[in-house]
Scaffold this active site. Structure first.
Site, PDB file in Angstrom:
ATOM      1  N   ILE A 124      19.792  -2.307  15.372  1.00  0.00           N
ATOM      2  CA  ILE A 124      20.436  -2.977  16.521  1.00  0.00           C
ATOM      3  C   ILE A 124      19.404  -3.894  17.190  1.00  0.00           C
ATOM      4  CG2 ILE A 124      21.801  -2.629  18.601  1.00  0.00           C
ATOM      5  CD1 ILE A 124      22.073   0.329  17.843  1.00  0.00           C
ATOM      6  N   ALA A 183       0.828  -1.212   0.000  1.00  0.00           N
ATOM      7  CA  ALA A 183       0.000   0.000   0.000  1.00  0.00           C
ATOM      8  C   ALA A 183       0.860   1.259   0.000  1.00  0.00           C
ATOM      9  CB  ALA A 183      -0.909   0.004   1.231  1.00  0.00           C
ATOM     10  N   LYS A 242      10.679   5.587  21.852  1.00  0.00           N
ATOM     11  CA  LYS A 242      11.534   4.399  21.924  1.00  0.00           C
ATOM     12  C   LYS A 242      11.765   3.976  23.384  1.00  0.00           C
ATOM     13  CE  LYS A 242      13.724   5.631  17.551  1.00  0.00           C
ATOM     14  NZ  LYS A 242      14.766   6.457  16.912  1.00  0.00           N
ATOM     15  N   VAL A 244      12.914   0.439  17.791  1.00  0.00           N
ATOM     16  CA  VAL A 244      13.900   1.017  18.720  1.00  0.00           C
ATOM     17  C   VAL A 244      15.304   0.736  18.203  1.00  0.00           C
ATOM     18  CG1 VAL A 244      14.816   1.006  21.063  1.00  0.00           C
ATOM     19  CG2 VAL A 244      12.372   0.640  20.697  1.00  0.00           C
ATOM     20  N   GLY A 302      17.625   4.575   8.930  1.00  0.00           N
ATOM     21  CA  GLY A 302      18.053   4.452   7.532  1.00  0.00           C
ATOM     22  C   GLY A 302      17.456   3.206   6.899  1.00  0.00           C
TER      23      GLY A 302
HETATM   24  P1  NDP Z   1       8.056   7.130   4.767  1.00  0.00           P
HETATM   25  O1  NDP Z   1       7.260   8.367   4.947  1.00  0.00           O
HETATM   26  O2  NDP Z   1       9.294   7.177   3.950  1.00  0.00           O
HETATM   27  O3  NDP Z   1       7.120   6.004   4.134  1.00  0.00           O
HETATM   28  C1  NDP Z   1       5.775   5.818   4.503  1.00  0.00           C
HETATM   29  C2  NDP Z   1       5.111   4.985   3.437  1.00  0.00           C
HETATM   30  O4  NDP Z   1       3.788   4.676   3.841  1.00  0.00           O
HETATM   31  C3  NDP Z   1       5.000   5.686   2.102  1.00  0.00           C
HETATM   32  O5  NDP Z   1       5.205   4.761   1.061  1.00  0.00           O
HETATM   33  C4  NDP Z   1       3.544   6.185   2.096  1.00  0.00           C
HETATM   34  O6  NDP Z   1       3.022   6.268   0.792  1.00  0.00           O
HETATM   35  C5  NDP Z   1       2.873   5.054   2.844  1.00  0.00           C
HETATM   36  N1  NDP Z   1       1.623   5.464   3.480  1.00  0.00           N
HETATM   37  C6  NDP Z   1       1.487   6.243   4.571  1.00  0.00           C
HETATM   38  N2  NDP Z   1       0.187   6.390   4.887  1.00  0.00           N
HETATM   39  C7  NDP Z   1      -0.502   5.672   3.978  1.00  0.00           C
HETATM   40  C8  NDP Z   1      -1.892   5.434   3.755  1.00  0.00           C
HETATM   41  N3  NDP Z   1      -2.812   5.950   4.571  1.00  0.00           N
HETATM   42  N4  NDP Z   1      -2.250   4.640   2.726  1.00  0.00           N
HETATM   43  C9  NDP Z   1      -1.322   4.120   1.908  1.00  0.00           C
HETATM   44  N5  NDP Z   1       0.010   4.300   2.056  1.00  0.00           N
HETATM   45  C10 NDP Z   1       0.412   5.072   3.070  1.00  0.00           C
HETATM   46  O7  NDP Z   1       8.365   6.575   6.225  1.00  0.00           O
HETATM   47  P2  NDP Z   1       9.590   5.682   6.690  1.00  0.00           P
HETATM   48  O8  NDP Z   1       9.762   4.545   5.771  1.00  0.00           O
HETATM   49  O9  NDP Z   1      10.768   6.538   7.000  1.00  0.00           O
HETATM   50  O10 NDP Z   1       9.070   5.175   8.129  1.00  0.00           O
HETATM   51  C11 NDP Z   1       8.092   4.176   8.228  1.00  0.00           C
HETATM   52  C12 NDP Z   1       7.967   3.753   9.688  1.00  0.00           C
HETATM   53  O11 NDP Z   1       9.210   3.222  10.116  1.00  0.00           O
HETATM   54  C13 NDP Z   1       7.626   4.892  10.634  1.00  0.00           C
HETATM   55  O12 NDP Z   1       6.799   4.395  11.655  1.00  0.00           O
HETATM   56  C14 NDP Z   1       8.992   5.266  11.209  1.00  0.00           C
HETATM   57  O13 NDP Z   1       8.901   5.845  12.490  1.00  0.00           O
HETATM   58  C15 NDP Z   1       9.651   3.910  11.281  1.00  0.00           C
HETATM   59  N6  NDP Z   1      11.098   3.948  11.281  1.00  0.00           N
HETATM   60  C16 NDP Z   1      11.757   4.633  10.319  1.00  0.00           C
HETATM   61  C17 NDP Z   1      13.127   4.651  10.281  1.00  0.00           C
HETATM   62  C18 NDP Z   1      13.871   5.358   9.212  1.00  0.00           C
HETATM   63  O14 NDP Z   1      15.099   5.342   9.245  1.00  0.00           O
HETATM   64  N7  NDP Z   1      13.201   5.973   8.238  1.00  0.00           N
HETATM   65  C19 NDP Z   1      13.918   3.965  11.330  1.00  0.00           C
HETATM   66  C20 NDP Z   1      13.127   3.205  12.271  1.00  0.00           C
HETATM   67  C21 NDP Z   1      11.759   3.233  12.248  1.00  0.00           C
HETATM   68  P3  NDP Z   1       3.381   7.537  -0.128  1.00  0.00           P
HETATM   69  O15 NDP Z   1       4.864   7.517  -0.341  1.00  0.00           O
HETATM   70  O16 NDP Z   1       2.628   7.283  -1.387  1.00  0.00           O
HETATM   71  O17 NDP Z   1       2.940   8.754   0.631  1.00  0.00           O
HETATM   72  N1  HSE Z   2      14.537  10.054  13.052  1.00  0.00           N
HETATM   73  C1  HSE Z   2      15.148   8.978  13.764  1.00  0.00           C
HETATM   74  C2  HSE Z   2      16.595   9.334  14.096  1.00  0.00           C
HETATM   75  C3  HSE Z   2      15.145   7.711  12.951  1.00  0.00           C
HETATM   76  O1  HSE Z   2      17.088  10.399  13.745  1.00  0.00           O
HETATM   77  O2  HSE Z   2      17.243   8.517  14.745  1.00  0.00           O
HETATM   78  C4  HSE Z   2      13.854   6.984  13.077  1.00  0.00           C
HETATM   79  O3  HSE Z   2      13.814   6.278  14.272  1.00  0.00           O
END
Ligand code: NDP
Ligand code: HSE
Length: 434
Positions: A136, A43, A205, A132, A303
């Site tokens: 790691i 999605a 976290k 978290v 990342g």
């Molecule tokens: P992004 O914003 O890069 O990605 C979110 C994705 O979810 C996108 O593809 C978005 O689609 C999709 N999305 C969100 N809402 C909807 C919806 N209602 N319906 C359909 N698709 C939806 O986030 P991240 O990948 O960075 O983060 C994802 C999760 O992982 C978060 O909870 C974050 O806290 C956690 N996380 C992230 C880390 C990181 O390094 N980025 C590290 C550890 C945890 P679209 O692109 O089309 O908007």
């Molecule tokens: N935004 C966070 C950080 C990454 O800077 O560590 C997602 O947990």
């Protein structure tokens, strides 16, 4: 070999990393999971923008609920972030008996109780290693590797953005705003960095860590949280002179009467402390177990690839449990927890006071601390730079937050003191048995 269908909620930074690792390591993952893992639905908001990006076009949808309900989806990965609609989707997957892997610390910290209870009641796995410290495996260590221990304390540097900013401020002697602006320009910090620099992400976290360590989920809204905005170069210079490094530290403990202490605030960590040398975007967690003593975990906390590493590892675990219910671990039991009131926290403090440079000022300030039962461990005074006020720094012995708060109010009220004193908590390396 059997194939298990994966439903991916989100294909952003983490989701794309998961899709990539499932393709790159397809055989390795299959050998470890006992089944091939195949993304059957993913999605996103706008499928047209994701064509040719790792998931076949006909498997992309903007209807996230249809992913959870799809008959070929055996395992659900929630990497969309946010509270809604993620909460309802994860809950629907658990209710349908589908194991869920999530990276969403906000969801777990703020709405986790409902999800932990649903997973436990239905005997369905809910795993969230990536939530978290990214790559790691710290939650796995708490749940399995340290299972024989009572967890005495957890100290964590859990936000790479904050650690990067503080490290650069310290190394380059540049102020917070300048380093933040540069971090945003180079993509290390978000355009809206508040969740990171105001400590919210670290607090999410910390709450998840406490849930794993103590089986108690505290009310997130009641947490006192402080980020790194008020850290100045003046304080970093004093810290360096005194042998300390500034970190946005999460401290998690359980009191003897079962209350959960969670602190998230900028903290001066002694140079001998394992966490003091953790620099840049890295995360680190120190867990003290009563049997094992200190254990230390260090690595990349965010990342695409580090986070995908944690998500795919969880997927392998839930796939094994799906195939072999007899090896599935006992469901996690998490009950609502009570926070220790902030007034009862005990710690050392760094206090910086602008003190009128005239006879008796210093003794009045020191006397004020003493009158509130606060004992001074050491102090430094820098000569006035022409404005008539000298910078005086006191390092205190341990005191309660209540006593410190009252002492600070009394100090500020002294006519010899200019402006509110700066207070930063100090963590020294705790004594550990040999
Ligand atoms: P992004 O914003 O890069 O990605 C979110 C994705 O979810 C996108 O593809 C978005 O689609 C999709 N999305 C969100 N809402 C909807 C919806 N209602 N319906 C359909 N698709 C939806 O986030 P991240 O990948 O960075 O983060 C994802 C999760 O992982 C978060 O909870 C974050 O806290 C956690 N996380 C992230 C880390 C990181 O390094 N980025 C590290 C550890 C945890 P679209 O692109 O089309 O908007
Ligand atoms: N935004 C966070 C950080 C990454 O800077 O560590 C997602 O947990």
């Amino acid at each position: 070999m059997k194939t298990l269908g994966v439903g991916l909620l989100g294909l952003g930074t983490v989701g794309a990393g998961v899709a990539e690792v499932l393709t790159r390591h397809a055989d390795r993952v299959a050998a470890r999971a006992g089944a091939r893992l195949e993304i059957v639905r993913a999605a996103v908001h706008d499928p047209a923008l994701f064509r040719g990006r790792g998931v076949p076009d006909d498997r992309l949808t903007d209807d996230a609920a249809s992913v959870v309900a799809h008959p070929e989806v055996d395992l659900v990965v929630e990497v969309m972030g946010g509270l809604d609609p993620a909460h309802g989707l994860v809950r629907a997957a658990l209710d349908a008996g589908r194991p869920v892997v999530s990276a969403n610390k906000a969801l777990l910290a703020e709405r986790g109780q409902d999800l932990f209870e649903a997973a436990e009641a239905r005997g369905v796995e809910l795993r969230f290693e990536a939530s978290v410290a990214g790559g790691i495996p710290v939650l796995l260590s708490l749940r399995d590797g340290l299972a024989a221990n009572r967890i005495e304390s957890i100290y964590g540097i859990l936000n790479g953005t904050c650690n990067y900013i503080l490290t650069r401020m310290e190394q380059e002697r540049r102020p917070f705003d300048a380093v933040l602006a540069e971090a945003q320009a180079s993509g290390y910090a978000e355009a809206n960095p508040s969740t990171d620099i105001d400590g919210i992400d670290t607090a999410h976290k910390a709450v998840v860590l406490a849930a794993l360590a103590y089986g108690k989920l505290v009310p997130f809204a009641e947490l006192p949280i402080e980020g790194i905005r008020r850290i100045t170069l003046a304080d970093l210079d004093f810290a360096r002179e005194l042998g300390y490094a500034a970190k946005l530290l999460a401290v998690v403990r359980e009191s003897a009467d079962g209350e959960i202490e969670i602190r998230v605030e900028p903290t001066f960590v002694h140079g001998d402390h394992m966490l003091a040398s953790v620099s840049g975007v890295f995360n680190a967690v120190k867990i003290h177990g009563d049997v094992v003593g200190d254990t230390f975990y260090h690595g990349r906390g965010a990342g695409r690839e580090p986070t995908a590493s944690a998500v795919v590892s969880d997927l392998i675990r839930v796939a094994r449990g799906r195939l072999h219910p007899e090896i599935r671990p006992e469901p996690l039991h998490v009950a609502p927890g009570v926070l220790m009131p902030r007034d009862e926290w005990v710690s050392r403090a760094y206090l910086r006071v602008a003190l009128l440079d005239q006879p008796g000022s210093l003794s009045k300030a020191a006397g004020t601390l003493g009158a509130h039962g606060i004992s001074i461990a050491s102090f430094i005074q820098k000569e006035s730079t022409g404005n008539g006020f000298a910078s005086v720094v006191f390092l205190t012995h341990p005191a309660t937050e209540r006593a410190l708060g009252q002492a600070l109010a009394s100090l500020e009220a002294l006519p010899e003191v200019d402006g509110p004193p700066v207070r930063i908590r100090i963590e020294d390396e705790p004594e550990t048995e040999e």
